[in-house]
Design a protein around this motif. Sequence first.
Motif, PDB file in Angstrom:
ATOM      1  N   ASN A 166      32.092  42.347  20.568  1.00 30.02           N
ATOM      2  CA  ASN A 166      33.355  42.103  19.877  1.00 30.02           C
ATOM      3  C   ASN A 166      33.262  40.721  19.243  1.00 30.02           C
ATOM      4  OD1 ASN A 166      35.976  42.114  18.967  1.00 30.02           O
ATOM      5  ND2 ASN A 166      36.863  41.643  20.952  1.00 30.02           N
ATOM      6  N   HIS A 167      32.707  40.687  18.033  1.00 28.83           N
ATOM      7  CA  HIS A 167      32.451  39.400  17.381  1.00 28.83           C
ATOM      8  C   HIS A 167      32.693  39.554  15.891  1.00 28.83           C
ATOM      9  CE1 HIS A 167      30.277  35.817  15.989  1.00 28.83           C
ATOM     10  NE2 HIS A 167      30.486  35.346  17.194  1.00 28.83           N
ATOM     11  N   PRO A 168      33.310  38.557  15.240  1.00 27.32           N
ATOM     12  CA  PRO A 168      33.640  38.694  13.811  1.00 27.32           C
ATOM     13  C   PRO A 168      32.423  38.807  12.913  1.00 27.32           C
ATOM     14  CG  PRO A 168      34.065  36.462  14.587  1.00 27.32           C
ATOM     15  CD  PRO A 168      33.811  37.293  15.802  1.00 27.32           C
ATOM     16  N   ASN A 169      31.232  38.422  13.391  1.00 23.92           N
ATOM     17  CA  ASN A 169      30.033  38.508  12.559  1.00 23.92           C
ATOM     18  C   ASN A 169      29.167  39.710  12.898  1.00 23.92           C
ATOM     19  OD1 ASN A 169      30.307  35.128  13.010  1.00 23.92           O
ATOM     20  ND2 ASN A 169      30.364  35.976  10.955  1.00 23.92           N
ATOM     21  N   VAL A 170      29.718  40.657  13.636  1.00 17.59           N
ATOM     22  CA  VAL A 170      29.031  41.915  13.948  1.00 17.59           C
ATOM     23  C   VAL A 170      29.904  43.053  13.446  1.00 17.59           C
ATOM     24  CG1 VAL A 170      28.152  43.419  15.771  1.00 17.59           C
ATOM     25  CG2 VAL A 170      27.879  40.943  15.973  1.00 17.59           C
ATOM     26  N   VAL A 171      29.320  44.004  12.713  1.00 21.08           N
ATOM     27  CA  VAL A 171      30.096  45.115  12.185  1.00 21.08           C
ATOM     28  C   VAL A 171      30.695  45.908  13.340  1.00 21.08           C
ATOM     29  CG1 VAL A 171      28.175  46.766  12.085  1.00 21.08           C
ATOM     30  CG2 VAL A 171      30.072  46.973  10.471  1.00 21.08           C
ATOM     31  N   ARG A 172      31.947  46.327  13.204  1.00 17.73           N
ATOM     32  CA  ARG A 172      32.647  47.013  14.288  1.00 17.73           C
ATOM     33  C   ARG A 172      32.367  48.515  14.248  1.00 17.73           C
ATOM     34  NH1 ARG A 172      36.189  43.357  11.971  1.00 17.73           N
ATOM     35  NH2 ARG A 172      36.848  41.661  13.324  1.00 17.73           N
ATOM     36  N   ILE A 173      32.179  49.104  15.418  1.00 16.83           N
ATOM     37  CA  ILE A 173      31.969  50.539  15.556  1.00 16.83           C
ATOM     38  C   ILE A 173      33.277  51.174  16.023  1.00 16.83           C
ATOM     39  CG2 ILE A 173      30.672  52.342  16.734  1.00 16.83           C
ATOM     40  CD1 ILE A 173      28.999  50.719  14.819  1.00 16.83           C
ATOM     41  N   TYR A 174      33.719  52.203  15.310  1.00 20.19           N
ATOM     42  CA  TYR A 174      34.978  52.848  15.633  1.00 20.19           C
ATOM     43  C   TYR A 174      34.807  54.150  16.403  1.00 20.19           C
ATOM     44  CZ  TYR A 174      37.116  49.725  12.129  1.00 20.19           C
ATOM     45  OH  TYR A 174      37.550  48.644  11.412  1.00 20.19           O
ATOM     46  N   ASP A 175      33.792  54.949  16.076  1.00 16.97           N
ATOM     47  CA  ASP A 175      33.712  56.270  16.682  1.00 16.97           C
ATOM     48  C   ASP A 175      32.333  56.874  16.416  1.00 16.97           C
ATOM     49  OD1 ASP A 175      34.523  58.486  18.061  1.00 16.97           O
ATOM     50  OD2 ASP A 175      35.997  59.172  16.599  1.00 16.97           O
ATOM     51  N   VAL A 176      31.973  57.889  17.178  1.00 19.78           N
ATOM     52  CA  VAL A 176      30.806  58.726  16.922  1.00 19.78           C
ATOM     53  C   VAL A 176      31.273  60.174  16.966  1.00 19.78           C
ATOM     54  CG1 VAL A 176      28.532  59.471  17.717  1.00 19.78           C
ATOM     55  CG2 VAL A 176      29.181  57.073  17.925  1.00 19.78           C
ATOM     56  N   VAL A 177      30.960  60.931  15.924  1.00 18.44           N
ATOM     57  CA  VAL A 177      31.325  62.351  15.878  1.00 18.44           C
ATOM     58  C   VAL A 177      30.068  63.167  15.633  1.00 18.44           C
ATOM     59  CG1 VAL A 177      33.675  61.911  15.070  1.00 18.44           C
ATOM     60  CG2 VAL A 177      31.847  62.218  13.411  1.00 18.44           C
ATOM     61  N   HIS A 178      30.142  64.472  15.910  1.00 21.78           N
ATOM     62  CA  HIS A 178      28.985  65.354  15.756  1.00 21.78           C
ATOM     63  C   HIS A 178      29.312  66.496  14.795  1.00 21.78           C
ATOM     64  CE1 HIS A 178      27.828  63.221  19.429  1.00 21.78           C
ATOM     65  NE2 HIS A 178      26.595  63.606  19.166  1.00 21.78           N
ATOM     66  N   ASP A 179      28.335  66.835  13.993  1.00 18.75           N
ATOM     67  CA  ASP A 179      28.452  67.950  13.067  1.00 18.75           C
ATOM     68  C   ASP A 179      27.135  68.708  13.106  1.00 18.75           C
ATOM     69  OD1 ASP A 179      29.221  69.698  11.074  1.00 18.75           O
ATOM     70  OD2 ASP A 179      28.619  68.346   9.454  1.00 18.75           O
ATOM     71  N   ARG A 180      27.166  69.945  13.602  1.00 16.32           N
ATOM     72  CA  ARG A 180      25.959  70.766  13.748  1.00 16.32           C
ATOM     73  C   ARG A 180      24.878  69.990  14.497  1.00 16.32           C
ATOM     74  NH1 ARG A 180      27.944  71.537   8.760  1.00 16.32           N
ATOM     75  NH2 ARG A 180      26.524  70.009   7.854  1.00 16.32           N
ATOM     76  N   GLU A 181      25.289  69.358  15.602  1.00 18.63           N
ATOM     77  CA  GLU A 181      24.399  68.645  16.521  1.00 18.63           C
ATOM     78  C   GLU A 181      23.821  67.356  15.935  1.00 18.63           C
ATOM     79  OE1 GLU A 181      22.879  72.591  18.971  1.00 18.63           O
ATOM     80  OE2 GLU A 181      21.432  71.318  17.937  1.00 18.63           O
ATOM     81  N   SER A 182      24.275  66.952  14.769  1.00 19.83           N
ATOM     82  CA  SER A 182      23.839  65.685  14.194  1.00 19.83           C
ATOM     83  C   SER A 182      24.951  64.649  14.371  1.00 19.83           C
ATOM     84  CB  SER A 182      23.523  65.839  12.702  1.00 19.83           C
ATOM     85  OG  SER A 182      22.390  66.660  12.522  1.00 19.83           O
ATOM     86  N   PRO A 183      24.616  63.471  14.910  1.00 21.25           N
ATOM     87  CA  PRO A 183      25.651  62.451  15.105  1.00 21.25           C
ATOM     88  C   PRO A 183      25.954  61.683  13.827  1.00 21.25           C
ATOM     89  CG  PRO A 183      23.549  61.692  15.952  1.00 21.25           C
ATOM     90  CD  PRO A 183      23.314  63.085  15.447  1.00 21.25           C
ATOM     91  N   TRP A 184      27.193  61.285  13.683  1.00 21.92           N
ATOM     92  CA  TRP A 184      27.652  60.424  12.599  1.00 21.92           C
ATOM     93  C   TRP A 184      28.324  59.207  13.250  1.00 21.92           C
ATOM     94  CZ3 TRP A 184      28.625  62.373   7.219  1.00 21.92           C
ATOM     95  CH2 TRP A 184      28.102  63.665   7.025  1.00 21.92           C
ATOM     96  N   ILE A 185      27.967  58.014  12.807  1.00 13.09           N
ATOM     97  CA  ILE A 185      28.599  56.804  13.327  1.00 13.09           C
ATOM     98  C   ILE A 185      29.676  56.356  12.347  1.00 13.09           C
ATOM     99  CG2 ILE A 185      28.253  54.420  14.050  1.00 13.09           C
ATOM    100  CD1 ILE A 185      25.382  55.075  14.670  1.00 13.09           C
ATOM    101  N   VAL A 186      30.909  56.225  12.821  1.00 12.42           N
ATOM    102  CA  VAL A 186      32.027  55.760  12.001  1.00 12.42           C
ATOM    103  C   VAL A 186      32.236  54.280  12.301  1.00 12.42           C
ATOM    104  CG1 VAL A 186      34.426  56.127  11.344  1.00 12.42           C
ATOM    105  CG2 VAL A 186      33.048  58.046  12.195  1.00 12.42           C
ATOM    106  N   MET A 187      32.144  53.457  11.276  1.00 11.46           N
ATOM    107  CA  MET A 187      32.187  52.014  11.493  1.00 11.46           C
ATOM    108  C   MET A 187      33.050  51.320  10.450  1.00 11.46           C
ATOM    109  SD  MET A 187      28.290  51.145  10.227  1.00 11.46           S
ATOM    110  CE  MET A 187      27.628  52.726  10.736  1.00 11.46           C
ATOM    111  N   GLU A 188      33.244  50.040  10.674  1.00  8.42           N
ATOM    112  CA  GLU A 188      34.006  49.196   9.759  1.00  8.42           C
ATOM    113  C   GLU A 188      33.354  49.199   8.375  1.00  8.42           C
ATOM    114  OE1 GLU A 188      35.205  44.438   9.534  1.00  8.42           O
ATOM    115  OE2 GLU A 188      33.656  45.157  10.907  1.00  8.42           O
ATOM    116  N   TYR A 189      34.180  49.343   7.345  1.00 11.33           N
ATOM    117  CA  TYR A 189      33.680  49.222   5.975  1.00 11.33           C
ATOM    118  C   TYR A 189      33.888  47.783   5.510  1.00 11.33           C
ATOM    119  CZ  TYR A 189      33.463  49.487   0.903  1.00 11.33           C
ATOM    120  OH  TYR A 189      33.150  49.250  -0.403  1.00 11.33           O
ATOM    121  N   VAL A 190      32.786  47.120   5.175  1.00 12.92           N
ATOM    122  CA  VAL A 190      32.836  45.732   4.718  1.00 12.92           C
ATOM    123  C   VAL A 190      32.534  45.703   3.226  1.00 12.92           C
ATOM    124  CG1 VAL A 190      31.927  43.414   5.037  1.00 12.92           C
ATOM    125  CG2 VAL A 190      32.029  44.976   6.988  1.00 12.92           C
TER     126      VAL A 190
END
Length: 513
Positions: A50-74
């Motif tokens: 949890n640091h202002p100079n590290v991109v934030r991770i919001y969630d991980v979701v799966h679609d047909r067994e492939s993971p997607w990482i949902v993160m902060e848009y900078v």
Amino acid sequence: MGRVWQARDEMLHRDVAVKEIVPPAWLAEAEREDLRRRTLREARTAARLNHPNVVRIYDVVHDRESPWIVMEYVQSRSVEQMLAADGPLSPAITARIGLAVLAALRAAHSAGVLHRDVKPHNVLVAADGRVVLTDFGLATFTGGDAAMTGPGMILGSPHFVAPERARDGVSDPRTDLWSLGATLYAAVEGHPPYARDSAMATLTALATEPPDPMRRAGPLRPVLTGLLQRDPWRRLTAAEAEPLLRAAANAPAGPVESPGPVAPTVEEPPRPAPDAAPAAPGRLAAVRRAGRGRRVALGLTAMVVLLSTVGAAVALTDRARRPAEPSGGGAAASPTAPAAAFACASAPPPAARPVVSMPPPPGARFRLVPGWTWHTDPGGFRIAAPVDWLNWTEDSVTCFREPGGTRVLSVEWSAARADPAHWWRTEERRLTGGGSLPGYLRVDISPMDIFAGGAIWECVWLNAAGERMHTARLFANTSAERAYTVSWLTKEFDWQVNATYFAMIRQSFAPLT
């Protein structure tokens, strides 16, 4: 093995970045499973920080067994993109970027996380000057998942891999620091320290030759030389590199100085109208759903407004006098000296003394970050203050100033105010009307629920040297008669780097009378 899409979170109505994992068709099932595990490990690793100079991770979701990482848009450009578009950066700008990345690495290393892929491509500079380290895909951490590098395999970009990691495959905090040095070398010189035609030639030079000569580094030369030591035991530590970077950031411009902007101008991408088909230039896309019927709805996260700066200045009114009208952190300056519009802007006097480390008081609710201590002031309050910062009284103000730097902290005792937000607006009109704050820009004036009522004033202005400064000033009524103003001052470029410090200062502040 992946693509990053700009997407729209339809539940929380905000733009996000979604990293889609696209494994090559030739990967065996076991290797695909390794890739899935690495993706989850990346998300878990970054989520720990949890640091202002590290991109934030919001969630991980799966679609047909492939993971997607949902993160902060900078909204940003990478340092690599800046180099391609604008050429090499100036030593001062490079040093400021280095301070931000170093802060991110120190936070990661404190949490047991090794990044292992620091390079210009993974350092983002936002339009507002914020610097973010992203892509923890090769990261590993102690006490967690094992490293996923097989025998004889080197992951990462050869130009930015530390010699011992290329040779033996070992990683520790010192390997990240070498990669930081190589990244800053590339930023200021325009090419990596071992610029060769092939990966094999690069690795060979890395093992046998010194870095290419530096021609533009100027004041960055000492820190780059120290970070790029082949022997990891002779390499600069993070604590040793920070003051050298800070000195380079504040050094006068020399003949190598480049006129490039501190923060790049980034055009706002087109936003699709509600319920309309998304525009798709480049990879702009609205991801409606990811997974079987699951909306990309990010979990609600607690959002704390952190006020920060590279410097801290705390003003305390004269204890021996009757409570006076608060100056909001210091007396107003004349229009010819805008830097003195706020307290503690002048050089420390000979009587200034360094802050001494003290044990925490009984009942302390939390631990301070390394390098900070509990300061109990005769004026009747306690606050977190950096060890070895210079402490003195300036008229009605007690000051804490970073030696050789610009960070300043202040606390001022005054009479209570019935409407602190109105008081800040009055001070704003007085200082801006008198010409004491050229280039003034208000960030915020708003009430705060603290003690017996308070308000925050955050603003940006130009000092006498033409540098853009940023300050947050908290006015807090601690009783019906008494109030304090806590102020935190820094350069605008470094504001986000020190975001957590002012939150800690604010939480640590306590009146004792």
